[in-house]
Design a protein around this motif. Structure first.
Motif, PDB file in Angstrom:
ATOM      1  N   GLU A  14       0.808  -1.222   0.000  1.00  0.00           N
ATOM      2  CA  GLU A  14       0.000   0.000   0.000  1.00  0.00           C
ATOM      3  C   GLU A  14       0.844   1.276   0.000  1.00  0.00           C
ATOM      4  N   GLU A  15       2.135   1.183   0.307  1.00  0.00           N
ATOM      5  CA  GLU A  15       3.015   2.348   0.304  1.00  0.00           C
ATOM      6  C   GLU A  15       3.857   2.446  -0.966  1.00  0.00           C
ATOM      7  N   LYS A  16       3.877   1.395  -1.745  1.00  0.00           N
ATOM      8  CA  LYS A  16       4.705   1.373  -2.944  1.00  0.00           C
ATOM      9  C   LYS A  16       4.139   2.324  -3.999  1.00  0.00           C
ATOM     10  N   ARG A  17       5.003   3.166  -4.533  1.00  0.00           N
ATOM     11  CA  ARG A  17       4.591   4.088  -5.594  1.00  0.00           C
ATOM     12  C   ARG A  17       5.035   3.496  -6.920  1.00  0.00           C
ATOM     13  N   ASP A  18       4.088   2.982  -7.673  1.00  0.00           N
ATOM     14  CA  ASP A  18       4.451   2.330  -8.932  1.00  0.00           C
ATOM     15  C   ASP A  18       3.598   2.802 -10.106  1.00  0.00           C
ATOM     16  N   ARG A  19       2.937   3.936  -9.941  1.00  0.00           N
ATOM     17  CA  ARG A  19       2.126   4.508 -11.023  1.00  0.00           C
ATOM     18  C   ARG A  19       2.826   5.763 -11.525  1.00  0.00           C
ATOM     19  N   ARG A  20       2.852   5.948 -12.829  1.00  0.00           N
ATOM     20  CA  ARG A  20       3.576   7.061 -13.424  1.00  0.00           C
ATOM     21  C   ARG A  20       2.613   8.015 -14.113  1.00  0.00           C
ATOM     22  N   ILE A  21       2.901   9.302 -13.951  1.00  0.00           N
ATOM     23  CA  ILE A  21       2.165  10.355 -14.653  1.00  0.00           C
ATOM     24  C   ILE A  21       3.198  11.204 -15.376  1.00  0.00           C
ATOM     25  N   VAL A  22       2.918  11.549 -16.617  1.00  0.00           N
ATOM     26  CA  VAL A  22       3.830  12.371 -17.408  1.00  0.00           C
ATOM     27  C   VAL A  22       3.153  13.702 -17.703  1.00  0.00           C
ATOM     28  N   THR A  23       3.899  14.779 -17.552  1.00  0.00           N
ATOM     29  CA  THR A  23       3.384  16.100 -17.884  1.00  0.00           C
ATOM     30  C   THR A  23       4.482  16.904 -18.560  1.00  0.00           C
ATOM     31  N   PHE A  24       4.104  17.910 -19.281  1.00  0.00           N
ATOM     32  CA  PHE A  24       5.066  18.767 -19.974  1.00  0.00           C
ATOM     33  C   PHE A  24       5.035  20.149 -19.352  1.00  0.00           C
ATOM     34  N   LEU A  25       6.199  20.773 -19.245  1.00  0.00           N
ATOM     35  CA  LEU A  25       6.341  22.092 -18.650  1.00  0.00           C
ATOM     36  C   LEU A  25       6.995  23.033 -19.644  1.00  0.00           C
ATOM     37  N   THR A  26       6.763  24.309 -19.449  1.00  0.00           N
ATOM     38  CA  THR A  26       7.519  25.299 -20.214  1.00  0.00           C
ATOM     39  C   THR A  26       8.908  25.383 -19.590  1.00  0.00           C
ATOM     40  N   GLY A  27       9.833  26.015 -20.272  1.00  0.00           N
ATOM     41  CA  GLY A  27      11.164  26.201 -19.718  1.00  0.00           C
ATOM     42  C   GLY A  27      11.130  26.958 -18.406  1.00  0.00           C
ATOM     43  N   GLU A  28      10.283  27.981 -18.341  1.00  0.00           N
ATOM     44  CA  GLU A  28      10.160  28.771 -17.120  1.00  0.00           C
ATOM     45  C   GLU A  28       9.599  27.944 -15.968  1.00  0.00           C
ATOM     46  N   GLU A  29       8.577  27.126 -16.249  1.00  0.00           N
ATOM     47  CA  GLU A  29       8.003  26.278 -15.202  1.00  0.00           C
ATOM     48  C   GLU A  29       9.039  25.276 -14.687  1.00  0.00           C
ATOM     49  N   ARG A  30       9.804  24.707 -15.596  1.00  0.00           N
ATOM     50  CA  ARG A  30      10.844  23.743 -15.205  1.00  0.00           C
ATOM     51  C   ARG A  30      11.898  24.426 -14.329  1.00  0.00           C
ATOM     52  N   SER A  31      12.291  25.628 -14.709  1.00  0.00           N
ATOM     53  CA  SER A  31      13.278  26.375 -13.917  1.00  0.00           C
ATOM     54  C   SER A  31      12.741  26.674 -12.514  1.00  0.00           C
ATOM     55  N   MET A  32      11.483  27.057 -12.429  1.00  0.00           N
ATOM     56  CA  MET A  32      10.870  27.325 -11.124  1.00  0.00           C
ATOM     57  C   MET A  32      10.861  26.074 -10.262  1.00  0.00           C
ATOM     58  N   LEU A  33      10.524  24.952 -10.864  1.00  0.00           N
ATOM     59  CA  LEU A  33      10.479  23.682 -10.142  1.00  0.00           C
ATOM     60  C   LEU A  33      11.881  23.264  -9.687  1.00  0.00           C
ATOM     61  N   GLU A  34      12.861  23.426 -10.548  1.00  0.00           N
ATOM     62  CA  GLU A  34      14.243  23.094 -10.178  1.00  0.00           C
ATOM     63  C   GLU A  34      14.732  23.988  -9.038  1.00  0.00           C
ATOM     64  N   ARG A  35      14.378  25.271  -9.086  1.00  0.00           N
ATOM     65  CA  ARG A  35      14.765  26.211  -8.037  1.00  0.00           C
ATOM     66  C   ARG A  35      14.112  25.820  -6.704  1.00  0.00           C
ATOM     67  N   PHE A  36      12.828  25.470  -6.768  1.00  0.00           N
ATOM     68  CA  PHE A  36      12.123  25.031  -5.567  1.00  0.00           C
ATOM     69  C   PHE A  36      12.803  23.801  -4.977  1.00  0.00           C
ATOM     70  N   ALA A  37      13.103  22.820  -5.812  1.00  0.00           N
ATOM     71  CA  ALA A  37      13.732  21.586  -5.339  1.00  0.00           C
ATOM     72  C   ALA A  37      15.099  21.875  -4.713  1.00  0.00           C
ATOM     73  N   ARG A  38      15.872  22.696  -5.371  1.00  0.00           N
ATOM     74  CA  ARG A  38      17.209  23.031  -4.863  1.00  0.00           C
ATOM     75  C   ARG A  38      17.110  23.748  -3.513  1.00  0.00           C
ATOM     76  N   ASN A  39      16.211  24.732  -3.412  1.00  0.00           N
ATOM     77  CA  ASN A  39      16.040  25.484  -2.160  1.00  0.00           C
ATOM     78  C   ASN A  39      15.523  24.608  -1.022  1.00  0.00           C
ATOM     79  N   ALA A  40      14.733  23.599  -1.361  1.00  0.00           N
ATOM     80  CA  ALA A  40      14.184  22.690  -0.357  1.00  0.00           C
ATOM     81  C   ALA A  40      15.111  21.505  -0.103  1.00  0.00           C
ATOM     82  N   ASP A  41      16.232  21.458  -0.815  1.00  0.00           N
ATOM     83  CA  ASP A  41      17.195  20.360  -0.716  1.00  0.00           C
ATOM     84  C   ASP A  41      16.523  19.010  -1.004  1.00  0.00           C
TER      85      ASP A  41
END
Length: 72
Positions: A14-41
């Motif tokens: 019940e805890e195993k994550r084995d389902r995949r979802i694919v989405t597309f981002l703009t370059g700006e959205e990807r940069s924002m997400l990468e910045r968020f991830a980096r800042n949150a470590d």
């Protein structure tokens, strides 16, 4: 006798994550997400997962509030 391969133990089914979802981002959205991830470590994947779960929790809360309001 079962073989022990080492490493991380398996998660319960019940805890195993084995389902995949694919989405597309703009370059700006990807940069924002990468910045968020980096800042949150966090890894980019973990940041996406955490944001998705947080968003789903907020949506469920809003839906519950809306349903309560329509019962009055």
């Amino acid at each position: 006798m079962s073989k022990s391969f080492g490493g991380r133990p398996r998660l319960p089914r019940e805890e195993k994550r084995d389902r995949r979802i694919v989405t597309f981002l703009t370059g700006e959205e990807r940069s924002m997400l990468e910045r968020f991830a980096r800042n949150a470590d966090l890894s980019l994947s973990r940041a996406c997962h955490d944001l998705l779960v947080l968003g789903m929790d907020q949506m469920a809360s809003l839906q519950a509030d809306t349903e309560k309001g329509s019962e009055k």
